[in-house]
Every structure is written in C-alpha cells, then in structure tokens.
Design an enzyme around this catalytic site. Structure first.
Site, short mmCIF file in Angstrom:
data_model
loop_
_atom_site.label_atom_id
_atom_site.label_comp_id
_atom_site.label_asym_id
_atom_site.label_seq_id
_atom_site.Cartn_x
_atom_site.Cartn_y
_atom_site.Cartn_z
NE ARG A 46 -26.06 50.77 -23.61
CZ ARG A 46 -26.50 50.64 -24.77
NH1 ARG A 46 -26.09 50.17 -25.75
NH2 ARG A 46 -28.02 50.38 -24.64
N GLY A 105 -28.06 46.05 -18.54
CA GLY A 105 -29.26 46.10 -19.12
C GLY A 105 -29.67 44.99 -19.94
CG PHE A 151 -27.54 18.04 -2.80
CD1 PHE A 151 -28.17 17.83 -4.06
CD2 PHE A 151 -28.19 18.75 -1.93
CE1 PHE A 151 -29.60 17.89 -4.19
CE2 PHE A 151 -29.78 18.88 -2.19
CZ PHE A 151 -30.28 18.59 -2.77
CB ILE A 152 -21.14 14.60 -3.42
CG1 ILE A 152 -21.99 13.84 -2.23
CG2 ILE A 152 -19.73 14.49 -3.31
CD1 ILE A 152 -22.05 14.63 -0.94
CD GLN A 179 -31.58 46.26 -13.35
OE1 GLN A 179 -31.74 45.30 -13.41
NE2 GLN A 179 -32.40 47.27 -13.66
CG ASN A 196 -34.53 12.15 4.88
OD1 ASN A 196 -35.35 13.07 4.87
ND2 ASN A 196 -34.46 11.01 4.62
CB ALA A 197 -28.18 14.49 7.13
N GLY A 198 -29.45 17.72 5.75
CA GLY A 198 -28.78 18.76 4.98
C GLY A 198 -28.31 19.62 5.97
CD GLU A 233 -18.77 23.15 1.12
OE1 GLU A 233 -19.17 22.46 2.05
OE2 GLU A 233 -18.15 23.00 0.23
N1 COS Z 1 -15.98 22.75 15.50
C1 COS Z 1 -15.73 21.98 16.19
N2 COS Z 1 -16.71 21.20 16.99
C2 COS Z 1 -17.98 21.44 16.60
C3 COS Z 1 -18.12 22.65 15.68
C4 COS Z 1 -17.13 23.17 14.98
N3 COS Z 1 -17.41 24.28 14.39
N4 COS Z 1 -19.36 22.61 15.76
C5 COS Z 1 -20.03 21.78 16.43
N5 COS Z 1 -19.21 21.11 17.28
C6 COS Z 1 -19.10 20.12 18.11
C7 COS Z 1 -20.07 20.82 19.38
O1 COS Z 1 -19.08 21.19 20.14
C8 COS Z 1 -20.45 19.49 20.06
O2 COS Z 1 -19.59 18.75 20.67
P1 COS Z 1 -19.94 17.81 22.01
O3 COS Z 1 -20.57 16.59 21.55
O4 COS Z 1 -18.45 17.44 22.57
O5 COS Z 1 -20.67 18.57 22.83
C9 COS Z 1 -21.02 18.45 18.68
O6 COS Z 1 -20.06 18.95 17.86
C10 COS Z 1 -22.29 18.81 18.47
O7 COS Z 1 -22.67 20.24 18.13
P2 COS Z 1 -24.10 20.67 18.11
O8 COS Z 1 -24.69 20.21 19.54
O9 COS Z 1 -23.88 22.28 17.91
O10 COS Z 1 -24.82 20.11 16.89
P3 COS Z 1 -25.99 20.53 16.19
O11 COS Z 1 -26.65 19.17 15.60
O12 COS Z 1 -26.92 21.48 17.08
O13 COS Z 1 -25.46 21.05 14.83
C11 COS Z 1 -24.95 22.97 13.30
C12 COS Z 1 -24.81 22.38 14.67
C13 COS Z 1 -26.53 23.30 12.93
C14 COS Z 1 -24.03 24.17 13.11
C15 COS Z 1 -24.66 21.90 12.30
O14 COS Z 1 -25.48 20.80 12.16
C16 COS Z 1 -24.27 22.69 10.67
O15 COS Z 1 -23.22 23.02 10.49
N6 COS Z 1 -25.29 22.16 9.90
C17 COS Z 1 -24.95 22.63 8.52
C18 COS Z 1 -24.16 21.35 7.80
C19 COS Z 1 -23.58 21.93 6.46
O16 COS Z 1 -23.04 22.82 6.41
N7 COS Z 1 -23.94 21.20 5.40
C20 COS Z 1 -23.42 21.49 4.11
C21 COS Z 1 -22.89 20.51 3.25
S1 COS Z 1 -21.55 19.84 4.17
S2 COS Z 1 -20.62 19.04 2.47
#
Ligand code: COS
Length: 381
Positions: free
Chosen positions: A269, A340, A157-158, A337, A128-130, A364
């Site tokens: 080809r 072919g 998904f590790i 493509q 639930n955390a993607g 990522e």
């Molecule tokens: N570098 C440093 N700090 C960061 C950061 C970054 N790239 N992105 C966010 N932060 C910090 C923010 O500044 C904020 O800090 P404060 O608590 O001090 O205000 C905190 O982290 C929370 O950030 P934010 O409110 O932007 O978090 P969200 O929950 O809105 O999430 C996204 C932001 C969507 C960008 C994030 O959840 C994400 O990247 N999701 C995708 C995850 C992913 O790539 N998963 C793939 C597998 S990982 S193996």
C-alpha cells in the site's frame, strides 16, 4: 529453554499450514456468512488424523500431546478461526476420555471421534453456571432398576452442540455436596430425552454452531460415568486447563495470521509516494505486534511443554490463555487499522479475524477468571 520442534512436529506444522491454506482459507468467509458448521472441513481434518491428536494409536488416534494440538490449532487459526476452534474444542472430549475414561469407554468412543469423523463436544456451562462452574443445576439421578442415570437440565453455549454425536456432560449427582457432587457422563446424541435447543447468533466464530443442550429425563447408562462419582468438577477443571492451552493456540494463531497480512499490506500500500511500511508510526505498530505475538507463542509453548511432561500447568495454562487472547484482540485490531478502510470491508479477512479473536477473551474461562486462577496460584486462596 529450547522449544525447537522435532522433525515430526515440523512435518505436522507444514501439513497443517498447507491444509489450512488450501482447504480452510478458501471457505472461511462462507463459513462466517452462512453461520453453518464447517462439517466438510472437520471430516477432512479427521481423514488427515488431526482429530486424533493426543489419542493413542491403539484407540484410533495419532499420538502426540498438547504441543501437537497447539501446532495444528494455531496453523488453522491463521486462516479460519472457526475451523481452528472446532478442532480445538472437539479434542477436549477425546482427551477427557483418554485421561479419565475406563478401557471399555476408550474402546467404544475414541475410534468413533478420532478417525471415525464424528464430532464431539464438552458441556459444563449452564445459564446460571458460567464463571461459577460449581453452580451446575443439571441433575443426574440413579435408577437402580435399569442401572441408568436420568439427566434433567439445560446446557448453553456448547460449541458444535447442534452437530456433535458424543458429549461429555457435567451434571450434579448430589447437589448437597456442591463441587464434590458433580459427575461427568458420556452422552450420545441418540440417547432418549436428549435434544439440542437454539443455535446462538454470534458476533464472530459464526460457523461454530454454539447451541443449547436439553436433557428431559435423558437416560444414560451407569457404564457411561467417567471417572469417580462426584469427581466431575475436578475432571472439568483439569480438562479446562488443557482446553485453555488450545484457546491460547487459537489466539496465537489468529495474531500470527493478522500480523502476516498487516506486514504484506503495509509493503504493498502506497500513500504519500511510498509504501506505508516506511512510516515510523506503522513500524512501531508492527514491532509491538510481533513482540507480543512472540511472547504469546512462548507462553503457549511453555504451558504445552509442562502439560506434555506431566508437570503442574494450571497457572501457566491460565497465563498463556489470558495473554494470547488479549494479544489476539490487540493484533487483529491494529492489523485492521493498518488496512484502513479496506480493513473494515468484508472483502478483506481482517474484520472477520477481529470479530473472531474477541471470543478468546471469553470462552473456556474469561480473562477475569484467569486472573483469579493466576492470583490464587501466586498469592494463595
Ligand atoms: N485442577 C484440579 N483440581 C482443581 C482445579 C484444577 N485446575 N481447580 C480447582 N480444582 C479443585 C480444587 O482443588 C478443589 O478441590 P477440593 O474439593 O478437593 O478442595 C475443587 O476443585 C474446588 O475448587 P475451588 O474451590 O477452587 O472452586 P471454585 O468454585 O472456587 O472455582 C474457578 C474455581 C473459578 C477457577 C472455576 O469455577 C472456573 O474455572 N470457572 C470458570 C469456568 C469456565 O472456564 N467456564 C468456561 C466454559 S467451560 S466449557
């Protein structure tokens, strides 16, 4: 801006290209078909120092930074995307420890996962955390009697999850604080209460052994907390910024590899009495593929340059990953493509490259998440 490689970087590129051609390409189809992690390839990468890129020599690494990682990963991706991904994703963990670990953690874990040849993995994602990375439910509760944290939960998904010996795990030490309640831990496979679950059956990148990780009262010494308690979300985000450049390099490399194959095949080809490279429709395909791949490379190199010179690079990492991933799908599709019917057959590598390339738009962080990151940087949150 000048992105010419230094003499050392040129040598690294040559070594990586030769290794990829001689060691990775010959087994790429087997790795895909067997769905087995290319551990032999990984061990050879360790012997040559690739698993120590970005890690100081005093800790068993070979130095260098993001650009060196990009050079190695993109050369590998030309021949075998699974092996490129294994290196790219493995390097996330030593880089987390270099950036955020303490001296004891560096001394204990870095030599093992660099020159020691032990695979490492990074675990944030849960069922639930993607895309919503802050929704992590794996808990870590402190036990003051033993000075340990007790982890419970499941990661999914590790990459390399079934083979890695050392993991960086993001878990919640205070669910009421949301992103500020997440903490990073170094977990060894041998810790009690740790196991891996099912290995996914995937469309591509078949040998990367994408696995579930299970924590059942898993005991982790408090000494294995990385950085500050509650600092895990920022560690994850900053590490993902770097990891995304690695995926950009995978996308760039597989596109370069597919383009090379398409050019070669189009000259060999013959149809309608001439090589198909003489057909204007095909020439325009090649022109688009070459132009976009060059653009991807420039974005990837630029993001690496920013990372390596200590400048902010979150937006540029997202841009290079987004563009290089979309281009990887575009180029592998057109290269297939151009081949072919042969392109669709498993006798040629194109159908594998096409399937492998797709993941770069998903892992990522999906392309959609990267548009969120980029638009927040451009417009504001
Ligand atoms: N570098 C440093 N700090 C960061 C950061 C970054 N790239 N992105 C966010 N932060 C910090 C923010 O500044 C904020 O800090 P404060 O608590 O001090 O205000 C905190 O982290 C929370 O950030 P934010 O409110 O932007 O978090 P969200 O929950 O809105 O999430 C996204 C932001 C969507 C960008 C994030 O959840 C994400 O990247 N999701 C995708 C995850 C992913 O790539 N998963 C793939 C597998 S990982 S193996």
């Amino acid at each position: 801006m000048d992105f010419s490689l230094t003499k050392e970087q040129e040598l690294l590129k040559k070594l990586a290209a030769q290794f990829a051609l001689e060691e990775l390409e010959p087994v790429a189809a087997d790795v895909d078909e067997s769905h087995e992690f290319p551990m032999d390839n990984f061990k050879k990468m360790a012997e040559l120092g690739f698993t120590g890129i970005g890690v100081p020599r005093e800790y068993g690494g070979v130095g260098g930074g993001m650009l060196e990682k990009v050079i190695a990963v993109s050369e590998f991706a030309k021949q075998c995307m699974t092996s490129a991904a294994c290196l790219s994703i493995h390097l996330i963990t030593p880089h987390v420890i270099v950036d955020f670990g303490n001296k004891e953690q560096k001394e204990k874990y870095l030599p093992m996962i660099t020159k020691g040849g032990h695979l490492a993995a990074f675990a944030l994602t849960e069922p639930n955390a993607g895309s919503d990375a802050a929704a992590v439910r794996t808990t870590a509760v402190y036990d003051e009697k033993t000075d340990e944290y007790i982890l419970n939960g499941t990661k999914c998904f590790i990459t390399g999850g079934s083979r890695a010996d050392v993991f960086v795990i993001i878990a919640s030490t205070d669910p009421s604080k949301k992103t500020r309640g997440l903490t990073a831990f170094i977990v060894e496979r041998s810790f009690p209460g740790f196991s891996h679950g099912k290995i996914e059956n995937k469309m591509g990148l078949c040998g990367s052994e994408t696995a579930e990780l299970i924590f059942e009262d898993c005991r982790v010494p408090a000494a294995n907390v990385v950085g500050k308690l509650g600092g895990g979300f920022k560690i994850a985000m900053q590490s993902l910024d770097k990891a995304r450049i690695g995926v950009g390099a995978q996308g760039m490399g597989v596109a370069e590899g597919a383009l090379d194959l398409a050019v070669k095949y189009s000259k060999e080809r013959e149809q309608f009495g001439a090589p198909i490279s003489k057909l204007q429709g095909l020439q325009w395909y090649i022109a688009d593929m070459a132009t976009k791949t060059e653009a991807a490379k420039n974005l990837v190199y630029y993001a690496s340059y920013l990372a390596d010179t200590g400048k902010p690079f979150t937006k540029e990492a997202a841009m290079c990953k987004l563009f290089a991933a979309e281009n990887a799908r575009f180029v592998t599709n057109l290269a297939l493509q151009i081949h072919g019917g042969y392109g669709y057959m498993k006798d040629y590598p194109l159908e594998r490259m096409y399937r492998d390339a797709k993941i770069t738009e998903i892992y990522e962080g999906t392309s959609e998440i990267h548009k969120v990151v980029i638009s927040r940087a451009v417009i504001g949150k």
